[in-house]
Design a protein around this motif. Structure first.
Motif, PDB file in Angstrom:
ATOM      1  N   SER A  23      -1.672   7.063 -11.476  1.00 37.31           N
ATOM      2  CA  SER A  23      -2.749   6.582 -10.625  1.00 37.31           C
ATOM      3  C   SER A  23      -2.741   5.049 -10.627  1.00 37.31           C
ATOM      4  O   SER A  23      -2.633   4.410 -11.677  1.00 37.31           O
ATOM      5  N   LEU A  24      -2.826   4.480  -9.442  1.00 38.71           N
ATOM      6  CA  LEU A  24      -2.812   3.015  -9.297  1.00 38.71           C
ATOM      7  C   LEU A  24      -4.020   2.597  -8.456  1.00 38.71           C
ATOM      8  O   LEU A  24      -4.584   3.424  -7.728  1.00 38.71           O
ATOM      9  N   PRO A  25      -4.435   1.352  -8.513  1.00 39.55           N
ATOM     10  CA  PRO A  25      -5.658   0.931  -7.799  1.00 39.55           C
ATOM     11  C   PRO A  25      -5.448   0.775  -6.302  1.00 39.55           C
ATOM     12  O   PRO A  25      -5.637  -0.318  -5.752  1.00 39.55           O
ATOM     13  N   TYR A  26      -5.077   1.892  -5.648  1.00 40.26           N
ATOM     14  CA  TYR A  26      -4.839   1.846  -4.205  1.00 40.26           C
ATOM     15  C   TYR A  26      -6.092   1.401  -3.457  1.00 40.26           C
ATOM     16  O   TYR A  26      -6.060   0.491  -2.644  1.00 40.26           O
ATOM     17  N   LEU A  28       0.843  -1.202   0.000  1.00 42.88           N
ATOM     18  CA  LEU A  28       0.000   0.000   0.000  1.00 42.88           C
ATOM     19  C   LEU A  28       0.876   1.249   0.000  1.00 42.88           C
ATOM     20  O   LEU A  28       0.644   2.192  -0.759  1.00 42.88           O
ATOM     21  N   PHE A  29       1.897   1.221   0.843  1.00 42.64           N
ATOM     22  CA  PHE A  29       2.789   2.389   0.921  1.00 42.64           C
ATOM     23  C   PHE A  29       3.563   2.579  -0.386  1.00 42.64           C
ATOM     24  O   PHE A  29       3.674   3.704  -0.894  1.00 42.64           O
ATOM     25  N   ALA A  30       4.053   1.482  -0.953  1.00 39.43           N
ATOM     26  CA  ALA A  30       4.811   1.582  -2.210  1.00 39.43           C
ATOM     27  C   ALA A  30       3.930   2.129  -3.334  1.00 39.43           C
ATOM     28  O   ALA A  30       4.397   2.854  -4.214  1.00 39.43           O
ATOM     29  N   ILE A  31       2.639   1.799  -3.287  1.00 31.45           N
ATOM     30  CA  ILE A  31       1.718   2.330  -4.297  1.00 31.45           C
ATOM     31  C   ILE A  31       1.535   3.843  -4.097  1.00 31.45           C
ATOM     32  O   ILE A  31       1.595   4.623  -5.058  1.00 31.45           O
ATOM     33  N   LYS A  32       1.372   4.263  -2.857  1.00 32.54           N
ATOM     34  CA  LYS A  32       1.265   5.707  -2.563  1.00 32.54           C
ATOM     35  C   LYS A  32       2.514   6.453  -3.053  1.00 32.54           C
ATOM     36  O   LYS A  32       2.406   7.502  -3.685  1.00 32.54           O
TER      37      LYS A  32
END
Lengths: 359, 359
Positions: A282-285, A269-273
């Motif tokens: 934009s990624l599917p966080y 989750l953090f790596a996506i942020k």
């Protein structure tokens, strides 16, 4: 039963995935081994040891060694006792070791095989979802009191025999832990794999058929990367997506407080942020967050000092000269290693931890 | 300085042989290593450690670890202490270990390098003639209380740097021990190499030039066999010429009572006798015997029970299902592995031991 072939620097081996394949273990060996040592732990002993033992024929000498379940068995002391056991059982260069269990058993038994008489054959028989990751790729190791996996080798197995039936005895936490690595493999590989995983709203009621499919696809991602970079000089680090923070969390909270995969889930989750901010994409966080929440991943953290956590992140093996390097996503299926400025990262991390504690 | 290239399964490395090359060690490294750990023993420490240390530049972090001289250091305990030392010195995956010493240091430091963080670079800097054999070929190991070299790997060095100047500090026994392996390499390779060695009546007054020549030719024999059969599945066993009885003698007399090479010398004499009888040929037994005698090899044995010795020979790694397999010579340069009938061998051995005790 499904199978796939993995090419390593020294051999090519088959990964078999199917229901009840543990009963056919002996027939999946390429050699008719005379002497076999099955290494397992106290949990698996009562569940599957007899099945695996009985897959061998009466004229084969089958010995067993049972270690205490848990990470503490990946010690120097247990390693040495297993080597002594191998000698006492009369194992020679043509003998086989079977690693029946999760990552701990696989890493430990694999390292025994790697160093007994300069290396004998071993077969991985993983009994956790998480071990779909560790059983392929040939990394074997034990821990040193000063750090995890500091003593080890690259030593590929002779085969991997994966019985999905054994996965039904896993606890919910173990299922979560394993599925996090499947999600990781999906995220660094392609969007349709990711969609196929998250469309299953509950990982606790997945059919054997779907599980076999997810495991095989996860293993394929791992295998294709490892084939290209076995010794971890470049792209193998992509497999570390979510692990920079994940490992730091495990270490900061204390091993066992949070499972490996659960920590990696938060790390992803953090790596996506970070990816979204740093790469302006934009990624599917939210999609991942909701799926993790539905599957009861622990997403609410007790207070952790961000500075302490950042210090732990600097110990990551991808770090160069104390500069943190994270695996980010340009999009799903496109991982990229990026060196991240520490003060910027600290701000980001502080905010992320606040969100995770408030929730 | 002479050099030759050795191809292993994982890399290609250079063997440098010359006078005073220890002072140039750092310049012979392919990489500019940031952190280096030199492992040596208490004997070599006082002789050559400073030279090797000073070959590195001031901006490299050079650490040293000194182990007690002798076979007892190839223990599990010393191995673990060296791994801890490597961690404490901050060695990472890009660091270097230097094995400065004879076979014990090479085997031990090589195994530390093979298993530290799943394998880091190491350079063999042999300081004995015997180590011309062990430093090439990638076999590294430690002993288990139940047997020699039972814990180890195949892990080739990044380079071998052989300074013949360091060989002048060897005792007569060490020179004899090393030269026996040179003779062995000659006997399994070709007659002219053998003649070139035995024409030198005293191995204690050999010039650097001749020594470099003998070492290089010995290493070439070893390297060419190892390149073809690194993991010892077939022809690598030819390197065991003289070792079936040699190892049994070492073990029966007690390690340290007779040096490895001295035992192999007697083993070669016996293997020649067996070859002559079993293959109905003639070999230069007397020529070798006289040369060994002139060079003060211990050829007069105290009483040994032949049956006990035969039992030890059955423990040889070349044995299959307890049947002794010896490396014999069809002629010089033509080794051959032959399974030998035990009762016939016992008679032969009894007679041989009688001759060696009477002499």
């Amino acid at each position: 039963m499904e199978s796939l072939q993995v090419q390593s620097y020294s051999n090519s081996y088959t990964v078999y995935v199917g229901a009840n394949v543990r009963h056919r273990l002996a027939s999946l060996c390429n050699n008719n081994y005379q002497t076999i040592l099955i290494i397992t732990d106290t949990t698996i002993e009562n569940l599957y040891l007899e099945d695996v033992k009985h897959s061998f024929s009466a004229d084969q000498n089958v010995h067993t060694a049972v270690i205490p379940a848990g990470e503490s068995s990946k010690s120097h002391d247990v390693y040495f006792r297993l080597l002594t056991k191998a000698i006492d059982c009369g194992l020679d260069r043509k003998s086989l070791i079977v690693a029946l269990g999760g990552g701990v058993v696989g890493d430990l038994a694999g390292f025994v095989a790697a160093t007994y008489m300069r290396g004998i054959d071993y077969i991985q028989v993983p009994t956790t979802i998480l071990a779909h990751d560790s059983s392929v790729g040939g990394k074997v190791a034990i821990n040193h009191p000063k750090g995890k996996n500091l003593i080890g080798s690259f030593y590929p197995p002779a085969a991997v025999v994966y019985d999905v039936e054994t996965l039904h005895s896993l606890s919910k936490q173990e299922i979560r832990s394993g599925y996090a690595e499947i999600v990781k493999h999906a995220l660094i590989d392609n969007a349709s794999f990711f969609q196929d995983v998250v469309q299953h709203r509950s990982i606790y009621s997945i059919s054997n058929e779907v599980l076999i499919d997810h495991l095989l696809r996860g293993i394929k991602v791992k295998a294709s990367i490892v084939q290209e970079d076995e010794k971890e000089s470049n792209i193998r680090m992509f497999l570390n997506f979510g692990h920079t923070l994940g490992h730091a969390l495990e270490s900061e909270l204390g091993y066992g407080k949070i499972s490996h995969g659960e920590a990696v889930a938060i790390g992803m989750l953090f790596a996506i942020k970070v990816s979204e901010d740093l790469l302006s994409i934009s990624l599917p966080y939210n999609e991942l967050y909701d799926w993790l929440k539905e599957n009861e991943y622990p997403l609410r953290l007790s207070y952790i000092n961000p500075t302490d956590l950042l210090e732990k992140m600097k110990l990551d093996k991808k770090a160069h000269n104390q500069k943190i390097q994270m695996v980010l996503l340009e999009k799903i299926g496109c991982p990229k290693a990026v060196q991240v400025d520490h003060s910027w990262l600290l701000k980001k991390l502080t905010k992320f931890l606040e969100e995770m504690t408030v929730e």
